[in-house]
Design an enzyme around this catalytic site. Sequence first.
Site, PDB file in Angstrom:
ATOM      1  N   GLY A  33       8.394   1.009   4.121  1.00 33.18           N
ATOM      2  CA  GLY A  33       7.878   2.374   4.099  1.00 33.18           C
ATOM      3  C   GLY A  33       6.393   2.429   4.344  1.00 33.18           C
ATOM      4  N   ASN A  34       5.798   3.586   4.126  1.00 35.81           N
ATOM      5  CA  ASN A  34       4.356   3.744   4.326  1.00 35.81           C
ATOM      6  C   ASN A  34       3.796   4.676   3.259  1.00 35.81           C
ATOM      7  OD1 ASN A  34       4.252   6.619   5.445  1.00 35.81           O
ATOM      8  ND2 ASN A  34       5.789   5.658   6.754  1.00 35.81           N
ATOM      9  N   ARG A  35       2.499   4.846   3.263  1.00 32.81           N
ATOM     10  CA  ARG A  35       1.814   5.544   2.173  1.00 32.81           C
ATOM     11  C   ARG A  35       1.651   7.043   2.381  1.00 32.81           C
ATOM     12  NH1 ARG A  35      -0.387   1.766  -1.165  1.00 32.81           N
ATOM     13  NH2 ARG A  35      -0.879  -0.268  -0.243  1.00 32.81           N
TER      14      ARG A  35
END
Length: 233
Positions: A33-35
């Site tokens: 995933g990412n932030r």
Amino acid sequence: AGAGALRADLTGRRVVVSAGGTREPLDPVRYLGNRSSGRQGWALARVAAGRGAEVTLVAANVDLPAPFGVRVVPVGTAEELRAAVLAEAGSGGGVTADVVVMTAAVADFRPATVAATKLKKDSASEPAAVPLVRNPDVLAELVTKRAPGQLVVGFAAETGDEAGDVLAHARAKLARKGCDLLVVNDVSGGGVFGRPDNAAVVLAADGSATEIPHGTKDAVAAAVWQTVLPRLP
Ligand code: CTP
Ligand code: CA
């Protein structure tokens, strides 16, 4: 209209905004995933609804309550986001959106296979590399499938590097994607993600650049809609 005046300049417009970050599963409990928090897309949806638009927010793992008056379609993966955004944009036919804004951080790659059961560390060997495959480019697909007059807006977080500065990268991306507008965040300094404030430059396919001063994500959202408005048919 003066500051604080009631504006309904998006009345009758259908708007689709994607927000958040996709999560690409590795197994039933893990993902890549990412932030991205989804705050800028959330603000764009909220501000558009406040100005009279009919807004659908395609929200990838956004941990925020639905903005008032906005229909939220929750998604998880890039494939799910693609299906929802294309359907809501009317890319397959049916009612079409006037504007589609892609603020979502779509994972560029996903694990090639998803384990049906939880991966275990119990083997004696070192962990294997995770093979990845490319995800579909939703923004590029929106551009090729868009209805006549539909405006497609991309977002890009860029850093300068030896190949070019932020705006050079952004102009190349705008051309590559073929969208009408690209809202560019300079993330060279570090954290924009999860922060309440933001700043941006809006690049247009016609070559113009509009600077959006540092402000809250609501203020940035309002400024983005100001650059979108005159381009609506
Ligand atoms: N985007 C998309 N689908 C993808 C990747 C990106 O729709 N698979 C959209 C994003 O929502 C954003 C825009 O494309 O509006 C730019 O995303 P970005 O990650 O900056 O572009 P990429 O083409 O993936 O380039 P990079 O190699 O810099 O990540
Ligand atoms: Ca990317």
